[in-house]
Design an enzyme around this catalytic site. Structure first.
Site, PDB file in Angstrom:
ATOM      1  CB  ILE A   1      -0.979   0.010   1.197  1.00  0.00           C
ATOM      2  CG1 ILE A   1      -1.903   1.242   1.142  1.00  0.00           C
ATOM      3  CG2 ILE A   1      -0.245  -0.113   2.510  1.00  0.00           C
ATOM      4  CD1 ILE A   1      -3.046   1.203   2.148  1.00  0.00           C
ATOM      5  CB  ALA A   2       2.506   3.113  -2.025  1.00  0.00           C
TER       6      ALA A   2
ATOM      7  CD  GLU B   1       3.749 -10.731   5.888  1.00  0.00           C
ATOM      8  OE1 GLU B   1       3.421 -10.184   4.803  1.00  0.00           O
ATOM      9  OE2 GLU B   1       3.515 -11.923   6.127  1.00  0.00           O
TER      10      GLU B   1
ATOM     11  CG  ASN C   1       5.820   2.172   8.110  1.00  0.00           C
ATOM     12  OD1 ASN C   1       5.372   3.256   8.465  1.00  0.00           O
ATOM     13  ND2 ASN C   1       5.742   1.735   6.861  1.00  0.00           N
TER      14      ASN C   1
ATOM     15  CE1 TYR D   1      -1.508  -0.769   6.692  1.00  0.00           C
ATOM     16  CE2 TYR D   1       0.423  -1.539   7.868  1.00  0.00           C
ATOM     17  CZ  TYR D   1      -0.160  -1.064   6.710  1.00  0.00           C
ATOM     18  OH  TYR D   1       0.593  -0.877   5.585  1.00  0.00           O
TER      19      TYR D   1
END
Length: 146
Positions: free
Chosen positions: A70-71, A104, A109, A116
């Site tokens: 995801i970015a 993961e 991060n 999340y």
């Protein structure tokens, strides 16, 4: 903002974002494999005014969905883009009656981990030396209704 399936024509921009955002970026061939050769994969683009500003990759595996990537473009971070992509992934997973969604994430991060957790993911394990630089990863899972 709108979400659509990723196409090969998008990969120049996707690879630019990969290089800017990740320590171990995927290359164009990695994405081509996912788009053309992996029947379990689904990759989706977030666009604003026809500009690619983010993306998410999913693997649909048995009774679970795995978020592979995801970015969000740095210029659009903090504006709800990653949340929109997460909502999309969870909606798609629920529509397909998956029991859980997992991913993961680098233990360092903090921003991603907070995102999340906001969506109900729980840290269930540590994957030792998961990344190429030796950094550990958390395995995080969100249970769904299935």
């Amino acid at each position: 903002m709108s979400i659509r399936e990723m196409k090969v024509d998008d990969l120049k921009r996707i690879v630019e974002l990969e290089k800017d955002l990740f320590l171990s970026p995927w290359n164009e061939e990695d994405f081509i494999h996912e788009l053309k050769e992996n029947p379990m994969a689904g990759y989706y683009i977030l666009e604003k005014e026809n500009q690619i500003i983010g993306y998410i990759g999913l693997w649909f595996l048995g009774d679970q969905c795995q978020i592979t990537t995801i970015a969000t473009d740095r210029h659009f971070q903090g504006q709800g883009c990653a949340s929109r992509l997460m909502e999309y992934a969870l909606e798609k997973s629920e529509e397909l009656h998956y029991q859980n969604v997992n991913l993961e994430v680098r233990v360092s991060n903090v921003k991603a981990i907070a995102l999340y957790q906001k969506f109900g993911f729980k840290n269930v394990a540590v994957r030792k030396r998961y990344y190429s630089n030796g950094e550990d990863a958390y395995l995080m899972i969100k249970e769904l209704e299935g």
